[in-house]
Design a protein around this motif. Structure first.
Motif, short mmCIF file in Angstrom:
data_model
loop_
_atom_site.label_atom_id
_atom_site.label_comp_id
_atom_site.label_asym_id
_atom_site.label_seq_id
_atom_site.Cartn_x
_atom_site.Cartn_y
_atom_site.Cartn_z
N PHE A 45 0.84 -1.20 0.00
CA PHE A 45 0.00 0.00 0.00
C PHE A 45 0.87 1.24 0.00
O PHE A 45 1.74 1.41 0.84
N GLY A 46 0.62 2.12 -0.97
CA GLY A 46 1.30 3.40 -0.99
C GLY A 46 0.34 4.56 -0.84
O GLY A 46 0.58 5.49 -0.08
N GLU A 47 -0.80 4.45 -1.56
CA GLU A 47 -1.73 5.58 -1.60
C GLU A 47 -3.05 5.13 -2.21
O GLU A 47 -3.06 4.26 -3.08
N VAL A 48 -4.13 5.74 -1.74
CA VAL A 48 -5.41 5.54 -2.41
C VAL A 48 -5.95 6.93 -2.76
O VAL A 48 -5.88 7.86 -1.96
N CYS B 234 -5.99 2.14 -5.82
CA CYS B 234 -5.29 1.73 -4.59
C CYS B 234 -3.89 1.33 -5.05
O CYS B 234 -3.66 0.22 -5.53
N GLU C 98 3.36 5.63 -3.21
CA GLU C 98 2.82 6.98 -3.25
C GLU C 98 3.11 7.63 -4.61
O GLU C 98 4.08 7.27 -5.28
N HIS C 99 2.27 8.59 -4.97
CA HIS C 99 2.44 9.37 -6.20
C HIS C 99 3.86 9.92 -6.29
O HIS C 99 4.37 10.51 -5.34
#
Lengths: 149, 149
Positions: free
Chosen positions: A39-42, A125, A129-130
């Motif tokens: 998981f980095g970012e949603v 998801c 991260e961006h």
């Protein structure tokens, strides 16, 4: 040789939609799900009817895309070396008629288009991260991708 | 003593909404965000206008809630021992006028109500996967919680 219409590492996973008197619950992504790569970012992306976003290629990020509202057409192009190199895959996700999760591996070009008059809402998801440095962008009319919207 | 209106561990974090000609991008949750407590699952909940879901208390899960569409009122009740024990906190999240992330720690009761005529869409980026064994449920009219909708 005729190009195929599937791309290595792209996964479509049907998801549960639980309808209730008071509303609904729609599944999206679990840590234990097929296609989960950390998981980095949603975040959400809205795309108006007949508007097209892309082309964009992530070189590190694994995308996990769901469309909880409206309908979105995705076009993927495999620019990697390998068995499905050069393939184009077209997928339509819809909250009403095809509620699935679309997993897109790094190295695959994507563009997408809104198809409903109302809101077309996409959730990504993402595994990291961006980071603009890990993504490439091309204009829609590029000659590097053999697809015309 | 008058009860307060804030609850220890509840965090409200303003989020970016980037409006584009073709649609929009709304931030939701990053691994580096305030309130991130690990990734277990992300899912959507829809709640119709004037419909109420709850009461529910998670005993392990940290909730991270955003409302990308419509407007939802949340009521939280702190049933833990500690400085804010017994407090009630009311929060309205709205995609149009108050786009924030609401972090809810374990041990806090929650119920919520849809406020828009159209779709009210809530996303929970939860720290663990859904597990009915870690959650408690009470009817809305319970006498254990000093709040009436």
């Amino acid at each position: 040789m005729e190009k195929g219409t599937s791309i290595d590492g792209v996964i479509l996973t049907p998801l549960k939609q639980i309808i209730q008197d008071t509303g609904f619950v729609y599944h999206a992504m679990k840590k234990s799900s097929d296609g989960y790569a950390g998981f980095g970012e949603v975040y959400f992306s809205g795309v108006k009817k007949d508007c097209i976003k892309g082309w964009k290629r992530h070189n590190k990020m694994v995308l996990n895309l769901v469309v909880p509202v409206g309908e979105v057409k995705f076009v993927l192009y495999d620019s990697r070396e390998g068995a499905t190199s050069g393939n184009i895959q077209e997928i339509v996700l819809s909250s009403d008629s095809n509620y699935q999760r679309l997993t897109v591996p790094p190295g695959v070009w994507m563009s997408f288009c809104g198809r409903s008059e109302g809101l077309n809402l996409l959730q990504n998801c993402a595994s990291i991260e961006h980071d603009p440095a890990e993504a490439d962008i091309l204009p829609l009319e590029t000659e590097e991708i053999p697809y015309r919207w």
